[in-house]
Design a protein around this motif. Structure first.
Motif, PDB file in Angstrom:
ATOM      1  N   GLN A   1      82.385  45.083  48.268  1.00 15.77           N
ATOM      2  CA  GLN A   1      81.811  44.404  49.414  1.00 15.77           C
ATOM      3  C   GLN A   1      80.877  45.360  50.135  1.00 15.77           C
ATOM      4  OE1 GLN A   1      84.583  42.255  51.786  1.00 15.77           O
ATOM      5  NE2 GLN A   1      83.311  42.327  53.622  1.00 15.77           N
ATOM      6  N   VAL A   2      79.747  44.846  50.599  1.00 11.58           N
ATOM      7  CA  VAL A   2      78.750  45.674  51.271  1.00 11.58           C
ATOM      8  C   VAL A   2      78.635  45.249  52.724  1.00 11.58           C
ATOM      9  CG1 VAL A   2      76.837  44.165  50.598  1.00 11.58           C
ATOM     10  CG2 VAL A   2      76.394  46.559  51.132  1.00 11.58           C
ATOM     11  N   GLN A   3      78.480  46.232  53.606  1.00  8.38           N
ATOM     12  CA  GLN A   3      78.246  45.979  55.032  1.00  8.38           C
ATOM     13  C   GLN A   3      76.780  46.256  55.332  1.00  8.38           C
ATOM     14  OE1 GLN A   3      81.096  48.232  54.269  1.00  8.38           O
ATOM     15  NE2 GLN A   3      82.115  46.263  53.969  1.00  8.38           N
ATOM     16  N   LEU A   4      76.187  45.392  56.147  1.00 14.12           N
ATOM     17  CA  LEU A   4      74.765  45.490  56.461  1.00 14.12           C
ATOM     18  C   LEU A   4      74.572  45.590  57.974  1.00 14.12           C
ATOM     19  CD1 LEU A   4      73.557  42.615  54.103  1.00 14.12           C
ATOM     20  CD2 LEU A   4      73.541  45.064  53.615  1.00 14.12           C
ATOM     21  N   VAL A   5      73.735  46.544  58.398  1.00 19.04           N
ATOM     22  CA  VAL A   5      73.457  46.731  59.819  1.00 19.04           C
ATOM     23  C   VAL A   5      71.950  46.809  60.025  1.00 19.04           C
ATOM     24  CG1 VAL A   5      73.790  48.181  61.844  1.00 19.04           C
ATOM     25  CG2 VAL A   5      75.645  47.943  60.170  1.00 19.04           C
ATOM     26  N   GLU A   6      71.431  45.870  60.812  1.00 18.83           N
ATOM     27  CA  GLU A   6      69.997  45.838  61.102  1.00 18.83           C
ATOM     28  C   GLU A   6      69.680  46.642  62.361  1.00 18.83           C
ATOM     29  OE1 GLU A   6      71.215  41.593  59.787  1.00 18.83           O
ATOM     30  OE2 GLU A   6      71.959  43.173  61.092  1.00 18.83           O
ATOM     31  N   SER A   7      68.463  47.154  62.423  1.00 21.16           N
ATOM     32  CA  SER A   7      67.980  47.847  63.617  1.00 21.16           C
ATOM     33  C   SER A   7      66.463  47.735  63.669  1.00 21.16           C
ATOM     34  CB  SER A   7      68.402  49.317  63.615  1.00 21.16           C
ATOM     35  OG  SER A   7      67.849  49.989  62.497  1.00 21.16           O
ATOM     36  N   GLY A   8      65.907  48.079  64.845  1.00 24.39           N
ATOM     37  CA  GLY A   8      64.453  48.124  64.974  1.00 24.39           C
ATOM     38  C   GLY A   8      63.834  46.968  65.723  1.00 24.39           C
ATOM     39  N   GLY A   9      64.649  45.991  66.124  1.00 21.55           N
ATOM     40  CA  GLY A   9      64.097  44.874  66.868  1.00 21.55           C
ATOM     41  C   GLY A   9      63.672  45.284  68.273  1.00 21.55           C
ATOM     42  N   GLY A  10      62.995  44.374  68.963  1.00 19.76           N
ATOM     43  CA  GLY A  10      62.569  44.660  70.325  1.00 19.76           C
ATOM     44  C   GLY A  10      61.521  43.681  70.805  1.00 19.76           C
ATOM     45  N   LEU A  11      60.920  44.034  71.936  1.00 15.80           N
ATOM     46  CA  LEU A  11      59.871  43.216  72.542  1.00 15.80           C
ATOM     47  C   LEU A  11      58.519  43.842  72.228  1.00 15.80           C
ATOM     48  CD1 LEU A  11      58.879  41.009  74.519  1.00 15.80           C
ATOM     49  CD2 LEU A  11      59.290  42.659  76.376  1.00 15.80           C
ATOM     50  N   VAL A  12      57.583  43.027  71.765  1.00 17.46           N
ATOM     51  CA  VAL A  12      56.259  43.507  71.417  1.00 17.46           C
ATOM     52  C   VAL A  12      55.237  42.460  71.820  1.00 17.46           C
ATOM     53  CG1 VAL A  12      56.363  42.572  69.066  1.00 17.46           C
ATOM     54  CG2 VAL A  12      54.873  44.515  69.545  1.00 17.46           C
ATOM     55  N   GLN A  13      54.052  42.897  72.182  1.00 16.91           N
ATOM     56  CA  GLN A  13      52.994  41.952  72.517  1.00 16.91           C
ATOM     57  C   GLN A  13      52.453  41.292  71.255  1.00 16.91           C
ATOM     58  OE1 GLN A  13      49.965  43.851  74.899  1.00 16.91           O
ATOM     59  NE2 GLN A  13      51.179  43.636  76.759  1.00 16.91           N
ATOM     60  N   PRO A  14      51.972  40.067  71.371  1.00 15.34           N
ATOM     61  CA  PRO A  14      51.338  39.422  70.208  1.00 15.34           C
ATOM     62  C   PRO A  14      50.235  40.317  69.650  1.00 15.34           C
ATOM     63  CG  PRO A  14      51.705  37.827  71.929  1.00 15.34           C
ATOM     64  CD  PRO A  14      52.067  39.164  72.521  1.00 15.34           C
ATOM     65  N   GLY A  15      50.197  40.402  68.317  1.00 11.34           N
ATOM     66  CA  GLY A  15      49.261  41.296  67.645  1.00 11.34           C
ATOM     67  C   GLY A  15      49.840  42.652  67.338  1.00 11.34           C
ATOM     68  N   GLY A  16      50.991  42.949  67.907  1.00  4.66           N
ATOM     69  CA  GLY A  16      51.627  44.240  67.700  1.00  4.66           C
ATOM     70  C   GLY A  16      52.452  44.291  66.423  1.00  4.66           C
TER      71      GLY A  16
ATOM     72  N   LEU B   1      56.246  45.819  64.456  1.00  5.11           N
ATOM     73  CA  LEU B   1      57.614  46.327  64.520  1.00  5.11           C
ATOM     74  C   LEU B   1      58.069  46.642  63.099  1.00  5.11           C
ATOM     75  CD1 LEU B   1      59.563  44.030  67.028  1.00  5.11           C
ATOM     76  CD2 LEU B   1      59.076  46.464  67.303  1.00  5.11           C
ATOM     77  N   ARG B   2      59.003  47.578  63.000  1.00  5.70           N
ATOM     78  CA  ARG B   2      59.570  47.963  61.706  1.00  5.70           C
ATOM     79  C   ARG B   2      61.081  47.787  61.772  1.00  5.70           C
ATOM     80  NH1 ARG B   2      61.160  53.001  59.124  1.00  5.70           N
ATOM     81  NH2 ARG B   2      60.444  53.108  56.957  1.00  5.70           N
ATOM     82  N   LEU B   3      61.587  46.817  61.014  1.00  7.90           N
ATOM     83  CA  LEU B   3      63.028  46.571  60.967  1.00  7.90           C
ATOM     84  C   LEU B   3      63.639  47.326  59.794  1.00  7.90           C
ATOM     85  CD1 LEU B   3      63.226  42.712  61.573  1.00  7.90           C
ATOM     86  CD2 LEU B   3      63.077  44.564  63.245  1.00  7.90           C
ATOM     87  N   SER B   4      64.840  47.850  60.028  1.00  3.20           N
ATOM     88  CA  SER B   4      65.591  48.523  58.967  1.00  3.20           C
ATOM     89  C   SER B   4      66.923  47.834  58.778  1.00  3.20           C
ATOM     90  CB  SER B   4      65.846  49.990  59.329  1.00  3.20           C
ATOM     91  OG  SER B   4      64.649  50.706  59.439  1.00  3.20           O
ATOM     92  N   CYS B   5      67.428  47.900  57.564  1.00  2.65           N
ATOM     93  CA  CYS B   5      68.759  47.381  57.251  1.00  2.65           C
ATOM     94  C   CYS B   5      69.475  48.446  56.434  1.00  2.65           C
ATOM     95  CB  CYS B   5      68.663  46.081  56.472  1.00  2.65           C
ATOM     96  SG  CYS B   5      70.246  45.471  55.849  1.00  2.65           S
ATOM     97  N   ALA B   6      70.543  48.981  57.004  1.00  4.14           N
ATOM     98  CA  ALA B   6      71.330  50.007  56.323  1.00  4.14           C
ATOM     99  C   ALA B   6      72.550  49.372  55.676  1.00  4.14           C
ATOM    100  CB  ALA B   6      71.760  51.077  57.317  1.00  4.14           C
ATOM    101  N   ALA B   7      72.774  49.689  54.402  1.00  6.32           N
ATOM    102  CA  ALA B   7      73.892  49.126  53.646  1.00  6.32           C
ATOM    103  C   ALA B   7      74.939  50.192  53.373  1.00  6.32           C
ATOM    104  CB  ALA B   7      73.402  48.548  52.329  1.00  6.32           C
ATOM    105  N   SER B   8      76.200  49.783  53.424  1.00  4.21           N
ATOM    106  CA  SER B   8      77.288  50.702  53.109  1.00  4.21           C
ATOM    107  C   SER B   8      78.446  49.934  52.484  1.00  4.21           C
ATOM    108  CB  SER B   8      77.768  51.421  54.374  1.00  4.21           C
ATOM    109  OG  SER B   8      78.282  50.496  55.310  1.00  4.21           O
ATOM    110  N   GLY B   9      79.329  50.663  51.801  1.00  3.87           N
ATOM    111  CA  GLY B   9      80.553  50.073  51.288  1.00  3.87           C
ATOM    112  C   GLY B   9      80.437  49.382  49.951  1.00  3.87           C
ATOM    113  N   GLY B  10      79.286  49.396  49.330  1.00  2.00           N
ATOM    114  CA  GLY B  10      79.147  48.726  48.045  1.00  2.00           C
ATOM    115  C   GLY B  10      78.048  49.339  47.223  1.00  2.00           C
TER     116      GLY B  10
END
Length: 124
Positions: A1-16, A18-27
């Motif tokens: 079984q794998v665990q997934l944790v997202e990060s990198g979200g936030g507030l940005v102006q239109p046209g801007g 963002l870089r989202l990451s997903c870290a996996a562990s346990g599998g």
């Protein structure tokens, strides 16, 4: 079984960007096809992008094609969603998911494991 944790979200102006990451562990992360989905308030969870086990093939929803890029770093058990030229309609909670199946895998039921999500808001 794998665990997934997202990060990198936030507030940005239109046209801007963002870089989202997903870290996996346990599998055995490298054995999974990985995807990103999003869900806006009052709407169904929808496919955004996915990437094959080796990173050779990637798939995108028409709404994000040319603006978003999915990639994976198997040595770091991480997948990335680079989002450029963000629009207000991209505002949603973004989820990382892992699948044991093969193919483009654009449907929610294709995925077995899910993260908790990270909020992305594109607003002025």
């Amino acid at each position: 079984q794998v665990q997934l944790v997202e990060s990198g979200g936030g507030l940005v102006q239109p046209g801007g960007s963002l870089r989202l990451s997903c870290a996996a562990s346990g599998g055995m992360y490298a054995t999974y096809h990985m995807g990103w989905f999003r869900q806006a308030p009052g709407k169904e969870r929808e496919f955004v992008a996915s990437i094959s086990r080796g990173g050779d093939n990637s798939y995108y929803a028409d709404s994000v094609k040319g603006r978003f890029t999915i990639s994976r770093e198997n040595a770091k058990n991480t997948i990335i969603l680079q989002m450029n030229s963000l629009k207000p309609e991209d505002t949603a909670t973004y989820y990382c998911a892992a699948s044991v199946h093969f193919g483009s895998l654009t449907q929610r039921h294709d995925y077995l494991y899910w993260g908790q999500g990270t909020q992305v808001t594109a607003s002025s």
